[in-house]
Design a protein around this motif. Structure first.
Motif, PDB file in Angstrom:
ATOM      1  N   SER A  22       1.175   1.584 -13.806  1.00  0.00           N
ATOM      2  CA  SER A  22       1.986   1.919 -12.640  1.00  0.00           C
ATOM      3  C   SER A  22       2.694   0.664 -12.143  1.00  0.00           C
ATOM      4  N   SER A  38      10.148   6.363 -11.532  1.00  0.00           N
ATOM      5  CA  SER A  38      11.047   7.174 -10.702  1.00  0.00           C
ATOM      6  C   SER A  38      11.758   6.304  -9.663  1.00  0.00           C
ATOM      7  N   ALA A  39      12.864   6.809  -9.168  1.00  0.00           N
ATOM      8  CA  ALA A  39      13.626   6.102  -8.135  1.00  0.00           C
ATOM      9  C   ALA A  39      12.761   5.859  -6.901  1.00  0.00           C
ATOM     10  N   ALA A  40      11.910   6.825  -6.549  1.00  0.00           N
ATOM     11  CA  ALA A  40      11.031   6.665  -5.385  1.00  0.00           C
ATOM     12  C   ALA A  40      10.049   5.511  -5.590  1.00  0.00           C
ATOM     13  N   GLN A  41       9.507   5.379  -6.812  1.00  0.00           N
ATOM     14  CA  GLN A  41       8.581   4.278  -7.093  1.00  0.00           C
ATOM     15  C   GLN A  41       9.304   2.933  -7.001  1.00  0.00           C
ATOM     16  N   TRP A  42      10.511   2.870  -7.571  1.00  0.00           N
ATOM     17  CA  TRP A  42      11.270   1.615  -7.492  1.00  0.00           C
ATOM     18  C   TRP A  42      11.547   1.261  -6.037  1.00  0.00           C
ATOM     19  N   HIS A  43      11.945   2.249  -5.244  1.00  0.00           N
ATOM     20  CA  HIS A  43      12.245   1.995  -3.835  1.00  0.00           C
ATOM     21  C   HIS A  43      11.011   1.466  -3.099  1.00  0.00           C
ATOM     22  N   ARG A  44       9.861   2.066  -3.371  1.00  0.00           N
ATOM     23  CA  ARG A  44       8.626   1.707  -2.689  1.00  0.00           C
ATOM     24  C   ARG A  44       8.115   0.316  -3.085  1.00  0.00           C
ATOM     25  N   HIS A  45       8.290  -0.074  -4.350  1.00  0.00           N
ATOM     26  CA  HIS A  45       7.652  -1.295  -4.848  1.00  0.00           C
ATOM     27  C   HIS A  45       8.618  -2.415  -5.231  1.00  0.00           C
ATOM     28  N   HIS A  99      16.714  -2.878 -11.852  1.00  0.00           N
ATOM     29  CA  HIS A  99      16.184  -2.291 -10.617  1.00  0.00           C
ATOM     30  C   HIS A  99      15.912  -3.336  -9.539  1.00  0.00           C
TER      31      HIS A  99
END
Length: 132
Positions: free
Chosen positions: A36, A63-70, A99
């Motif tokens: 992850s 996912s885009a959400a994971q990139w945004h979060r981390h 990213h």
């Protein structure tokens, strides 16, 4: 001195035991695996503290959400690395650089099939030149 390979793989992928050499240009090759983006962050922090000579970073898509979060934490971890690194990605779209835009960019970004082997060869050559 060591070379560290961080392999990021999807959680549902079977555990792969890669055919890796024990050393490159006289330097031990060690491997860490994560599944992850938070796991990748932990591996990058461990790399910073273990001081390998070179880092090979094999990434996968997220996912885009994971990139945004981390993204901010990962960018900071890459920028804090004291050693050069080579990024291995399946495609340009999976590359961390696309990213994160870190300030400490990879020495090389190698994409596609055979990317791991090519990255090992680049690292070997750079080590031999560095020691000459």
């Amino acid at each position: 001195m060591t070379i560290l390979l961080i392999q990021q793989r999807s959680e549902d992928a079977p555990a792969e035991v890669p055919a890796l050499p024990a050393e490159l240009a006289g330097h031990a090759l060690q491997c860490l695996q994560c599944t992850s983006l938070p796991g990748l962050l932990r591996c990058l922090r461990a790399a910073r503290h273990s001081h390998p000579t070179w880092l090979l970073l094999e990434s996968i898509s997220a996912s885009a959400a994971q990139w945004h979060r981390h993204a901010a934490a990962l960018r900071g971890a890459l920028d804090a690395l004291p050693m050069p690194y080579i990024e291995i990605a399946r495609s340009d779209a999976d590359a961390l650089d696309s990213h994160l835009q870190p300030h400490h960019a990879p020495v090389a970004l190698v994409c596609g099939s055979g990317a791991r082997q090519l990255s090992l060869a680049i690292t070997t050559r750079r080590l031999l030149v560095q020691e000459a």
